[in-house]
Scaffold this active site. Sequence first.
Site: not given
Ligand code: ASP
Length: 345
Positions: A17, A61, A63, A281
Amino acid sequence: MKVENKPSILIIYTGGTIGMVQKSANGILVPVKFDQIQEEVPELDRLEYNLQVVTFTPPIDSSNMTPAIWVKIANTIERNYSKYDGFVILHGTDTMAYTASALSYMFENLDKPIVLTGSQLPIGILRTDGKENLITSIQIAAARNNGQAVVPEVCVYFNSKLFRGNRISKRHADDFRAFSSPNYPELANAGVEIKYFQENIHRSANKGILKVRTHFDENVVILKIFPGIGRMVFENILNIPGLKGVVLESFGSGNIPTTRWMISQIKIAIKRKIIFLNVTQCQGGAVNMGQYETSAELLNAGVVSGKDMTTEAAITKLMFLLGQGLEQEEIKLHLNKSLIGEISE
Ligand code: ASP
């Protein structure tokens, strides 16, 4: 221009982000190139450091993070290790805990800071948390005392706290306080001054040359137990072809249902040389197998206690150790002990 005798810091921008912009039509955030970091953050000039930026192409990103990109980050640091006093990795928050954990295992004899940071709001947005996170991370990466780095470990700086990288989890999707480190205290707190807690900071005992290990085995799974987990689901997961390791996310202090089929499936899998690593967990505390009937059998079956490791530290450690070509018993031994401060002993 290179300024003599000033700290030199390499900033590695992987995405996240912090460097994202909104695609105009739909407002969706996408990562963009971030070479001109100094233009975005002119305050960096006032640090009077030698700053260089490496941008990964394409920025991602987080992810989309993979072990191959962990290796790319580690190789970039290794290639530049002698030229810089410290390293700042700009990374999305979503998988930062995994990357920080993976990197912590990869470096041996680390004596310079590797600080990961990012932000919840892009750096171009007025209320961004990215600027403070970036500026303070650079200062931490540059901090030296008697010629030694103050924080020579893989760490994460976020929202005025510096954490050990392999102790954190992302705990909030939109709060600026995105991370928590439930089982290990902060390494530093950035208030009016940056206060370092020396007693919490790891220093490599061996003063040898830097060594980087770059193999991970991806034949692993995280299996979270929940009331009602189905027998077929459970069995099929354990029978995935090529599976070598399971991080079992159990209840409380390491408990699972005492239903017979579950423990016997685990025993069968252990006979097939699948390694089980038990983590809780819960958001804090440790596994203590044998405390309850519901965990005693796991202990007897040969499940390894992950003690107070986070799931992120556990799965990356399992992938890392499986990647080193060690004997099974050796892997189990290392899983249960601290490699680099990821477990309390
Ligand atoms: N979806 C973004 C990522 O992890 C969220 C972030 O950067 O905070 O790349």
